[in-house]
Enzyme design. Sequence first.
Site, PDB file in Angstrom:
ATOM      1  CE1 TYR A  48     -13.257  18.235 -10.835  1.00  0.00           C
ATOM      2  CE2 TYR A  48     -12.036  17.224  -9.019  1.00  0.00           C
ATOM      3  CZ  TYR A  48     -12.803  17.104 -10.174  1.00  0.00           C
ATOM      4  OH  TYR A  48     -13.093  15.856 -10.661  1.00  0.00           O
ATOM      5  CE  LYS A 107      -9.627  16.740 -14.821  1.00  0.00           C
ATOM      6  NZ  LYS A 107      -9.793  15.876 -13.645  1.00  0.00           N
ATOM      7  NE  ARG A 125      -2.402   0.958   3.674  1.00  0.00           N
ATOM      8  CZ  ARG A 125      -2.347  -0.098   4.472  1.00  0.00           C
ATOM      9  NH1 ARG A 125      -2.821  -1.270   4.050  1.00  0.00           N
ATOM     10  NH2 ARG A 125      -1.818  -0.031   5.679  1.00  0.00           N
ATOM     11  CG  ASP A 163      -6.209  21.346  -8.814  1.00  0.00           C
ATOM     12  OD1 ASP A 163      -5.495  20.997  -9.768  1.00  0.00           O
ATOM     13  OD2 ASP A 163      -7.305  20.800  -8.552  1.00  0.00           O
TER      14      ASP A 163
END
Length: 618
Positions: A309, A406, A256, A382
């Site tokens: 966002y 993206k 993890r 961001d």
Amino acid sequence: MVYVSVPSAAVGTSLATSLVASRHAACVKRLPGVESTYRWEGAITTDTEELLLIKTTEGRLAALTAHVLAAHPYDVPEVLGVRVVGGNEQYLAWLSMDARPRAAAFAPPLGLGATPLRPTPLRARPRRQAPRPAAGGHVGGTPSPHPPPPPPASEDSVNGASAAEDGGAAAAAGQPPLPTHSSLQLTGKGAEWATYGPNTKVIKGGHHPEEWSTDPLGRSVVNPPVYHASTVTFPNVAALRYAASDWPFTGMWYGRHGNPTTWALEEAFATIEGGDNACVTGSGVAAVNAALLAFLETGDHVLMTDAVYDPSRGFCDKFLGRFGVETTYYSPTSSVEEVAALFRENTKVLFVESPASLSFEVMDVPALATMAHAKGAKVIIDNTWGPMFLQPFDLGVDVSINAATKYIGGHSDLMLGLIATTRECYRAVKSSVAELGCPPGSDDCYLALRGLRTLGVRLRAHEAAGYTLARWLEARPEVARIMHPGLESHPQHELWKAQFSGACGLFGLQLVAGFPQAALDEMLDGMKLFSMGFSWGGYESLILQNSINSVRCVKYWEYGGDLGQTLRIHAGLEDTEDLLADLEAGFARLHAATARIAAEERAAAEPSPAATVSASET
């Protein structure tokens, strides 16, 4: 000749005898030992090892190497030089101490006695590639019969200090910086590429082929293997205790918390952003959430841009609010003084997004960062719109987030988030990521890393297509305004030029008033090349209607009067002539549908002939 480091005189004698008997070596000479430093059960110990000088030829080198590795599986050989004597090549190599044991146990070949297991070395020697010499020459002067021992490791190096950090003392003493395995390097990620250009950074960042292969001759691959792992095994108790001493900052610990595939992507992202280190998460939303939670606790206050966002807004309002963290939103066009007035004593984070989501306002990031730091707050940005084009850490931010779903992924087929940080913020962010348990899949990391390597050329293509579409649309009578910060008509164009070196393919537009919604629906439904869908950054072009005010609460976007609906366009990698033709046909549908709807409304408003006769008879 090949130098071989062996763990003891007894093993040296056995190995020398077996090599001569196997005919892999013409002769073997034992040399004085060298000291090597290790971590063993929490303590630093030093062992003395024997050296063997082995004379061999090119034809026997591979067999000799395999033979040595079978008896001595902890070391990976590297050829340091080649000499040509009488037309025959003689090889000089040092079997370096590698930080990863090749095996915990093995079957000794040719009757060799079992080599005692040794603790994991603290450091790996740097790999050096020796050029092949001209005929009759040799490389790098006369090779010394006594290769230098591995440099001693400091306690700082055990805990993952950077090569630059723990190399300072070495440099002061006139010695080269001490190397470290990339998985144990917690700071200075990508520093070696800092002076290179942006396209070189996307190619070389996180590139460690010397760590991606166990080939005995040092051969490797261009891309890292995809590691699928949950359980990590340890060769001995010392390695386990070391990993547990400061997890997840000690390399391999549990699946993890990372593996060589994810670490390559993290380092590559830190390199292109200009950060000191980076973390990867399972989505862009997870990256935002983990970054915020790294610095916030009950009773704290966060300042968030009103143009953020939408899922980030939802996290602040619906999640942080439940645990006593208050959020205040500020307009993306607020001045630095106006934002400063909103700070409180408990304000811990200033969150910016530039350009703004949906409406594309640009913020004065350097001025905001300076102000926020003066008030003791961290600055998070961001930067999904501007990878490569905005260097956030040069502007003073502490943490930079990218929805790698993206542009970094680039193919609309993965979900991923990346967080780059300053040196001071890395441990807090990494701990937050670990505690949230939001790891990515290794396959997604591999796809993102593959996408990142072509990010430079793809972004320039998206940029060129975006400018072509935006300028064409700006001249259309149906369009009231274009929201693209790279255009001279944008209100913050000069501010954008001062901070960005380019633009991506994402921008917005607002139609003039007067087009019925049903007509706009027909325009969008008939698009042939532009798809409708959320997200962006893939190779395909997208168009989507939005309502900016549905995600605003401070300063609302202007609709009404002469201003109609707003849309967002992502310029993909199709031929721009075809995209323009698709938009042209769309506007034709928009006008045709508008005229038809107007005619239908007029017809509906006129009384029918039967109704007129009935009224006259009455």
